[in-house]
Design a protein around this motif. Structure first.
Motif, PDB file in Angstrom:
ATOM      1  N   ALA A   1      10.854  -2.843  47.153  1.00  0.00           N
ATOM      2  CA  ALA A   1      11.900  -1.817  47.185  1.00  0.00           C
ATOM      3  C   ALA A   1      11.485  -0.630  48.045  1.00  0.00           C
ATOM      4  O   ALA A   1      12.299  -0.068  48.791  1.00  0.00           O
ATOM      5  CB  ALA A   1      12.221  -1.356  45.766  1.00  0.00           C
ATOM      6  N   LEU A   2      10.223  -0.249  47.981  1.00  0.00           N
ATOM      7  CA  LEU A   2       9.748   0.887  48.773  1.00  0.00           C
ATOM      8  C   LEU A   2       9.806   0.601  50.268  1.00  0.00           C
ATOM      9  O   LEU A   2       9.903   1.526  51.076  1.00  0.00           O
ATOM     10  CB  LEU A   2       8.318   1.255  48.365  1.00  0.00           C
ATOM     11  N   SER A   3       9.734  -0.659  50.639  1.00  0.00           N
ATOM     12  CA  SER A   3       9.763  -1.006  52.060  1.00  0.00           C
ATOM     13  C   SER A   3      11.151  -1.361  52.570  1.00  0.00           C
ATOM     14  O   SER A   3      11.401  -1.303  53.776  1.00  0.00           O
ATOM     15  CB  SER A   3       8.814  -2.181  52.334  1.00  0.00           C
ATOM     16  N   GLN A   4      12.101  -1.706  51.666  1.00  0.00           N
ATOM     17  CA  GLN A   4      13.392  -2.200  52.106  1.00  0.00           C
ATOM     18  C   GLN A   4      14.575  -1.394  51.589  1.00  0.00           C
ATOM     19  O   GLN A   4      15.693  -1.608  52.059  1.00  0.00           O
ATOM     20  CB  GLN A   4      13.576  -3.669  51.685  1.00  0.00           C
ATOM     21  N   ASN A   5      14.367  -0.496  50.661  1.00  0.00           N
ATOM     22  CA  ASN A   5      15.497   0.252  50.112  1.00  0.00           C
ATOM     23  C   ASN A   5      16.208   1.048  51.206  1.00  0.00           C
ATOM     24  O   ASN A   5      15.578   1.797  51.962  1.00  0.00           O
ATOM     25  CB  ASN A   5      15.009   1.196  49.005  1.00  0.00           C
ATOM     26  N   ILE A   6      17.518   0.885  51.299  1.00  0.00           N
ATOM     27  CA  ILE A   6      18.290   1.516  52.357  1.00  0.00           C
ATOM     28  C   ILE A   6      18.291   3.036  52.214  1.00  0.00           C
ATOM     29  O   ILE A   6      18.151   3.771  53.203  1.00  0.00           O
ATOM     30  CB  ILE A   6      19.730   0.984  52.359  1.00  0.00           C
ATOM     31  N   GLY A   7      18.420   3.519  50.999  1.00  0.00           N
ATOM     32  CA  GLY A   7      18.426   4.965  50.794  1.00  0.00           C
ATOM     33  C   GLY A   7      17.120   5.607  51.197  1.00  0.00           C
ATOM     34  O   GLY A   7      17.102   6.693  51.794  1.00  0.00           O
TER      35      GLY A   7
ATOM     36  N   GLN B   1      12.440  15.887  49.449  1.00  0.00           N
ATOM     37  CA  GLN B   1      13.463  14.947  48.996  1.00  0.00           C
ATOM     38  C   GLN B   1      12.979  13.506  49.109  1.00  0.00           C
ATOM     39  O   GLN B   1      13.312  12.666  48.267  1.00  0.00           O
ATOM     40  CB  GLN B   1      14.740  15.156  49.809  1.00  0.00           C
ATOM     41  N   GLN B   2      12.186  13.218  50.127  1.00  0.00           N
ATOM     42  CA  GLN B   2      11.633  11.872  50.270  1.00  0.00           C
ATOM     43  C   GLN B   2      10.712  11.534  49.103  1.00  0.00           C
ATOM     44  O   GLN B   2      10.796  10.440  48.522  1.00  0.00           O
ATOM     45  CB  GLN B   2      10.867  11.758  51.584  1.00  0.00           C
ATOM     46  N   ALA B   3       9.830  12.472  48.745  1.00  0.00           N
ATOM     47  CA  ALA B   3       8.917  12.233  47.621  1.00  0.00           C
ATOM     48  C   ALA B   3       9.689  12.055  46.318  1.00  0.00           C
ATOM     49  O   ALA B   3       9.373  11.166  45.505  1.00  0.00           O
ATOM     50  CB  ALA B   3       7.931  13.389  47.506  1.00  0.00           C
ATOM     51  N   SER B   4      10.723  12.890  46.115  1.00  0.00           N
ATOM     52  CA  SER B   4      11.532  12.768  44.897  1.00  0.00           C
ATOM     53  C   SER B   4      12.290  11.447  44.867  1.00  0.00           C
ATOM     54  O   SER B   4      12.341  10.769  43.830  1.00  0.00           O
ATOM     55  CB  SER B   4      12.511  13.941  44.813  1.00  0.00           C
ATOM     56  N   LEU B   5      12.874  11.069  46.000  1.00  0.00           N
ATOM     57  CA  LEU B   5      13.623   9.818  46.066  1.00  0.00           C
ATOM     58  C   LEU B   5      12.714   8.614  45.842  1.00  0.00           C
ATOM     59  O   LEU B   5      13.101   7.659  45.163  1.00  0.00           O
ATOM     60  CB  LEU B   5      14.318   9.709  47.423  1.00  0.00           C
ATOM     61  N   GLN B   6      11.515   8.661  46.376  1.00  0.00           N
ATOM     62  CA  GLN B   6      10.582   7.548  46.190  1.00  0.00           C
ATOM     63  C   GLN B   6      10.199   7.402  44.725  1.00  0.00           C
ATOM     64  O   GLN B   6      10.141   6.283  44.185  1.00  0.00           O
ATOM     65  CB  GLN B   6       9.326   7.770  47.049  1.00  0.00           C
ATOM     66  N   TRP B   7       9.951   8.527  44.051  1.00  0.00           N
ATOM     67  CA  TRP B   7       9.613   8.468  42.630  1.00  0.00           C
ATOM     68  C   TRP B   7      10.787   7.942  41.807  1.00  0.00           C
ATOM     69  O   TRP B   7      10.612   7.108  40.910  1.00  0.00           O
ATOM     70  CB  TRP B   7       9.210   9.865  42.137  1.00  0.00           C
ATOM     71  N   GLU B   8      11.988   8.430  42.098  1.00  0.00           N
ATOM     72  CA  GLU B   8      13.178   7.960  41.387  1.00  0.00           C
ATOM     73  C   GLU B   8      13.411   6.475  41.625  1.00  0.00           C
ATOM     74  O   GLU B   8      13.810   5.743  40.710  1.00  0.00           O
ATOM     75  CB  GLU B   8      14.397   8.762  41.831  1.00  0.00           C
ATOM     76  N   LEU B   9      13.152   6.013  42.848  1.00  0.00           N
ATOM     77  CA  LEU B   9      13.347   4.598  43.162  1.00  0.00           C
ATOM     78  C   LEU B   9      12.379   3.728  42.377  1.00  0.00           C
ATOM     79  O   LEU B   9      12.788   2.711  41.796  1.00  0.00           O
ATOM     80  CB  LEU B   9      13.155   4.377  44.666  1.00  0.00           C
ATOM     81  N   GLU B  10      11.120   4.098  42.347  1.00  0.00           N
ATOM     82  CA  GLU B  10      10.134   3.323  41.583  1.00  0.00           C
ATOM     83  C   GLU B  10      10.522   3.252  40.114  1.00  0.00           C
ATOM     84  O   GLU B  10      10.456   2.183  39.493  1.00  0.00           O
ATOM     85  CB  GLU B  10       8.750   3.950  41.740  1.00  0.00           C
ATOM     86  N   SER B  11      10.940   4.392  39.556  1.00  0.00           N
ATOM     87  CA  SER B  11      11.336   4.429  38.145  1.00  0.00           C
ATOM     88  C   SER B  11      12.567   3.568  37.892  1.00  0.00           C
ATOM     89  O   SER B  11      12.633   2.815  36.909  1.00  0.00           O
ATOM     90  CB  SER B  11      11.605   5.872  37.721  1.00  0.00           C
ATOM     91  N   ALA B  12      13.575   3.646  38.784  1.00  0.00           N
ATOM     92  CA  ALA B  12      14.811   2.887  38.608  1.00  0.00           C
ATOM     93  C   ALA B  12      14.560   1.386  38.732  1.00  0.00           C
ATOM     94  O   ALA B  12      15.127   0.587  37.976  1.00  0.00           O
ATOM     95  CB  ALA B  12      15.856   3.326  39.631  1.00  0.00           C
ATOM     96  N   VAL B  13      13.712   0.977  39.675  1.00  0.00           N
ATOM     97  CA  VAL B  13      13.421  -0.455  39.844  1.00  0.00           C
ATOM     98  C   VAL B  13      12.720  -1.004  38.607  1.00  0.00           C
ATOM     99  O   VAL B  13      13.060  -2.088  38.106  1.00  0.00           O
ATOM    100  CB  VAL B  13      12.568  -0.673  41.115  1.00  0.00           C
ATOM    101  N   ARG B  14      11.730  -0.272  38.096  1.00  0.00           N
ATOM    102  CA  ARG B  14      11.032  -0.742  36.883  1.00  0.00           C
ATOM    103  C   ARG B  14      11.991  -0.818  35.699  1.00  0.00           C
ATOM    104  O   ARG B  14      11.933  -1.761  34.901  1.00  0.00           O
ATOM    105  CB  ARG B  14       9.867   0.199  36.567  1.00  0.00           C
ATOM    106  N   LYS B  15      12.891   0.172  35.597  1.00  0.00           N
ATOM    107  CA  LYS B  15      13.851   0.171  34.489  1.00  0.00           C
ATOM    108  C   LYS B  15      14.774  -1.040  34.568  1.00  0.00           C
ATOM    109  O   LYS B  15      14.974  -1.756  33.571  1.00  0.00           O
ATOM    110  CB  LYS B  15      14.669   1.458  34.525  1.00  0.00           C
TER     111      LYS B  15
END
Length: 418
Positions: free
Chosen positions: A244-250, A324-338
């Motif tokens: 997800a960190l390498s391919q997420n469009i957002g 915003q990039q750091a925040s988005l990356q953290w939110e993405l990791e959390s959302a994917v695990r959830k």
């Protein structure tokens, strides 16, 4: 896995009209990609960004100016060689050609900014496609679940219509109480009301599919289940978070936003250096020489404006985009695990579902109806069992729909299908 075929065993096959074209999820996606107007509009926006890149690559046009051209002469005029025939002996004219020369690579830096804007438009288009595909798929799964509920509900309505007619006759013959007949009627009215609400819900979902695919004639009966009951958990990537960190469009779009802010900062730093304007001039009759050709150069003196404000604003923009990039990356990791954990829970719940028990429910409803007719059970016991069977089937449908909805959410976050 057995539970994935429970629908097919408990409600049976659905007859589709021979004149109506059937649509599976793949066919709907094909129509969506080829006919959706929002995607067409987004493609034009990408073309606009490409044109802006081409425009920024062009050099500024030279400036030609004609000045001091006299329409008449007076007694103090000097005589000069004619310009054309006998014309122009007292004619004065000044011609100047200017060309702007940008310093510090400003043009290349603007091109870099426009190229990043083009990349941003591509990312926005990809994100729009994935968002609409997710909506299409989730709506499709919802309609399939509604369709199965409607099939079971229609069967229950038919059953209680038969019971209502039977109890009406038995009540007139005083073989059953009027209260039992009214109870059957009340249950039938409740089922019909529920059927009406479900059909309205299906109509709303079908409307969403029509908007996304631009297919005006699509109906719920045309939708095919296909392989929607197959488990796809085995294809889940092992390291889904890294993927997800390498391919997420957002996240890709945000990374481009950081690069764009950095490129704009470089451009603002370049803008503090003055540009040069080269000049070539021809002056006839306006100088100590009758025909004068001269060269010149002009530039701003950076005494008062060194573009400090714009540079400081660009630096703040870079810091903001990085945060915003750091925040988005953290939110993405959390959302994917959830979503991954939710998917695993739904999978285990569906595995624990007893396929045999669900398959037996319809047969048990028929058996309980025979027991009711043989007065081996009461009417209330029969109604309670039917309601419990419908609740169990509805619970399975909810879990199955949540399973597929969560899967689509996870695929959207990862940025690829699996």
């Amino acid at each position: 896995m057995k539970y994935l075929y429970i629908f097919l065993m408990c409600v049976g096959a659905v007859t589709v009209s021979a004149q109506a074209q059937p649509y599976g999820l793949e066919q709907l996606e094909q129509q969506f990609l080829s006919r959706n107007y929002m995607l067409i509009a987004a493609k034009f926006d990408i073309g606009r960004a490409e044109a802006e890149v081409v425009q920024e690559k062009l050099w500024p046009n030279p400036v030609l100016s004609v000045d001091e051209f006299n329409l008449w002469s007076n007694a103090t005029s000097e005589t000069m060689p004619p310009l054309l025939g006998s014309y122009g002996r007292t004619q004065q004219v000044s011609i100047e050609l200017e060309q702007l020369i940008e310093t510090a690579g400003k043009r290349k830096k603007r091109v870099a900014v426009k190229q990043l804007e083009h990349r941003m438009a591509v990312h926005e288009f990809e994100e729009l496609v994935r968002e609409l595909k997710k909506e299409l798929r989730q709506t499709y799964y919802h309609v399939v679940s509604q369709k199965q509920s409607l099939l079971q509900l229609r069967a229950m309505v038919d059953l209680f219509e038969q019971l209502s007619r039977q109890y009406a006759r038995q009540s007139q013959q005083q073989n059953v109480s009027l209260a039992d007949y009214r109870r059957v009627q009340a249950e039938l009215i409740s089922l019909r009301k529920e059927q009406l609400e479900l059909e309205d819900d299906i109509a709303s979902s079908i409307h969403v599919l029509r908007v996304l695919t631009q297919l005006d004639d699509i109906t719920v009966d045309q939708l095919q289940d296909g392989n929607t009951f197959e488990s796809r958990l085995a294809r889940l990537p092992a390291d889904v978070v890294s993927l997800a960190l390498s391919q997420n469009i957002g996240l890709k779009r945000q990374l481009t936003a950081v690069e764009q802010a950095e490129a704009e900062l470089r451009l603002e730093k370049a803008n503090r250096k003055p540009d040069l304007t080269l000049q070539v001039g021809y002056d006839r009759g306006g100088n100590i020489m009758q025909d004068f050709v001269g060269l010149g150069v002009s530039m701003d003196l950076p005494l008062f404006n060194r573009n400090k404000g714009n540079i400081q604003a660009a630096k703040q923009s870079v810091e903001l985009q990085r945060a915003q990039q750091a925040s988005l990356q953290w939110e993405l990791e959390s959302a994917v695990r959830k979503r991954r954990d939710q998917l695993l829970r739904y999978e285990r719940m569906l595995q624990d579902w007893s396929a045999d028990a669900i398959h037996e429910q319809q047969a048990m409803v028929d058996r309980y109806r025979k027991h009711l007719q043989g007065q081996q059970i009461t009417l209330m016991e029969f109604i309670d069992f039917v309601q419990a069977a419908r609740e169990a089937h509805g619970a399975f449908l909810d879990v199955w729909e949540n399973y597929n909805t969560t899967l689509e959410e996870l695929q959207y976050l990862v940025g690829s299908d699996f």
